[in-house]
Design a protein around this motif. Structure first.
Motif, mmCIF file in Angstrom:
data_model
loop_
_atom_site.group_PDB
_atom_site.id
_atom_site.type_symbol
_atom_site.label_atom_id
_atom_site.label_comp_id
_atom_site.label_asym_id
_atom_site.label_seq_id
_atom_site.Cartn_x
_atom_site.Cartn_y
_atom_site.Cartn_z
ATOM 1 N N THR A 93 49.600 33.791 34.356
ATOM 2 C CA THR A 93 49.149 33.704 35.745
ATOM 3 C C THR A 93 47.736 33.128 35.787
ATOM 4 O O THR A 93 47.103 32.906 34.756
ATOM 5 C CB THR A 93 49.168 35.098 36.410
ATOM 6 N N SER A 94 47.251 32.907 36.987
ATOM 7 C CA SER A 94 45.895 32.383 37.134
ATOM 8 C C SER A 94 44.871 33.407 36.639
ATOM 9 O O SER A 94 45.175 34.590 36.502
ATOM 10 C CB SER A 94 45.617 32.038 38.602
ATOM 11 N N TYR A 95 43.659 32.937 36.397
ATOM 12 C CA TYR A 95 42.615 33.803 35.854
ATOM 13 C C TYR A 95 42.337 34.978 36.786
ATOM 14 O O TYR A 95 42.197 36.119 36.334
ATOM 15 C CB TYR A 95 41.341 32.998 35.610
ATOM 16 N N ASP A 96 42.247 34.726 38.094
ATOM 17 C CA ASP A 96 41.953 35.801 39.045
ATOM 18 C C ASP A 96 43.061 36.855 39.055
ATOM 19 O O ASP A 96 42.785 38.057 39.038
ATOM 20 C CB ASP A 96 41.770 35.228 40.457
ATOM 21 N N ASN A 97 44.306 36.401 39.092
ATOM 22 C CA ASN A 97 45.431 37.348 39.077
ATOM 23 C C ASN A 97 45.493 38.110 37.761
ATOM 24 O O ASN A 97 45.776 39.305 37.736
ATOM 25 C CB ASN A 97 46.753 36.617 39.319
ATOM 26 N N SER A 98 45.237 37.398 36.678
ATOM 27 C CA SER A 98 45.259 38.033 35.362
ATOM 28 C C SER A 98 44.167 39.092 35.250
ATOM 29 O O SER A 98 44.403 40.191 34.747
ATOM 30 C CB SER A 98 45.083 36.970 34.285
ATOM 31 N N LEU A 99 42.968 38.767 35.743
ATOM 32 C CA LEU A 99 41.855 39.713 35.680
ATOM 33 C C LEU A 99 42.128 40.938 36.546
ATOM 34 O O LEU A 99 41.946 42.081 36.102
ATOM 35 C CB LEU A 99 40.559 39.029 36.118
ATOM 36 N N THR A 100 42.594 40.716 37.761
ATOM 37 C CA THR A 100 42.898 41.831 38.663
ATOM 38 C C THR A 100 43.997 42.716 38.083
ATOM 39 O O THR A 100 43.889 43.942 38.084
ATOM 40 C CB THR A 100 43.327 41.301 40.049
ATOM 41 N N GLY A 101 45.064 42.085 37.580
ATOM 42 C CA GLY A 101 46.159 42.841 36.989
ATOM 43 C C GLY A 101 45.713 43.629 35.770
ATOM 44 O O GLY A 101 46.101 44.792 35.594
#
Length: 192
Positions: free
Chosen positions: A143-151
């Protein structure tokens, strides 16, 4: 029985705490040895078989020894070591599953039902948090960096909460058994 739960608590505490100063100050393999001793005491007093747990714990002691020297930065930099941490996670979930199978049988021997209810509740919560987290982690890297970080942050928070809850559960179960050998004689009489 009380000492067996104390050994489990100490063992899982060793696995939970990660402090790396050159080496891990709370090595996982020492924690697995404590867990083995605790399971041996609990299983022999309740006459429950624990061969699968024993074999899995021997594997975990051996497999977790390199973790004593490896810190998280080294693991993240190597592609192959990423598989190592995934293997440890899967083995630990298998350990907890087999442990709860034993603990549910032991809790049935208690003269009151609160121990069995809390054991089943902790089992369902633990598995409903940890198994999906392991599954979701494998997809986060795509996934994108933002989604990966949030997840990743959410997964870490949920895992942290459930691991602390599991330690509290083990400590509470320890407190439910009397300090003297009264329970041991009761359990042996119930099994006979």
């Amino acid at each position: 029985m009380r000492n067996g739960f104390k050994q489990l608590f100490i063992g899982f505490l060793f696995i939970f705490i990660k402090i790396h100063i050159i080496v891990d100050l709370f090595p996982d393999f020492i924690g697995y040895i404590f867990i083995y001793n605790g399971i041996k005491q609990i299983a022999t007093l309740s006459s429950q078989p624990y061969e699968k747990l024993k074999n899995l714990l021997i594997i975990l002691v051996i497999v977790s020894m390199p973790n004593f020297f490896l810190n998280d930065q080294v693991i993240q930099q190597s592609e192959w070591l990423g598989y190592y941490s995934a293997l440890l996670s899967v083995l630990k979930v298998s350990l907890v599953y087999l442990l709860f199978t034993l603990l549910q049988e032991v809790a049935k021997l208690l003269p009151y039902k609160e121990g069995l209810i809390s054991t089943k509740r902790m089992y369902y919560w633990y598995m409903s948090v940890v198994l999906p987290s392991l599954f979701i982690q494998s997809f986060l890297m795509n996934t994108s960096y933002d989604n990966s970080l949030t997840g990743s942050i959410l997964i870490v928070m949920f895992i942290l909460i459930i691991e602390i809850s599991f330690l509290v559960y083990l400590n509470n179960m320890r407190k439910r058994y009397p300090k003297s050998g009264i329970y041991e004689s009761y359990a042996k009489g119930a099994v006979s």
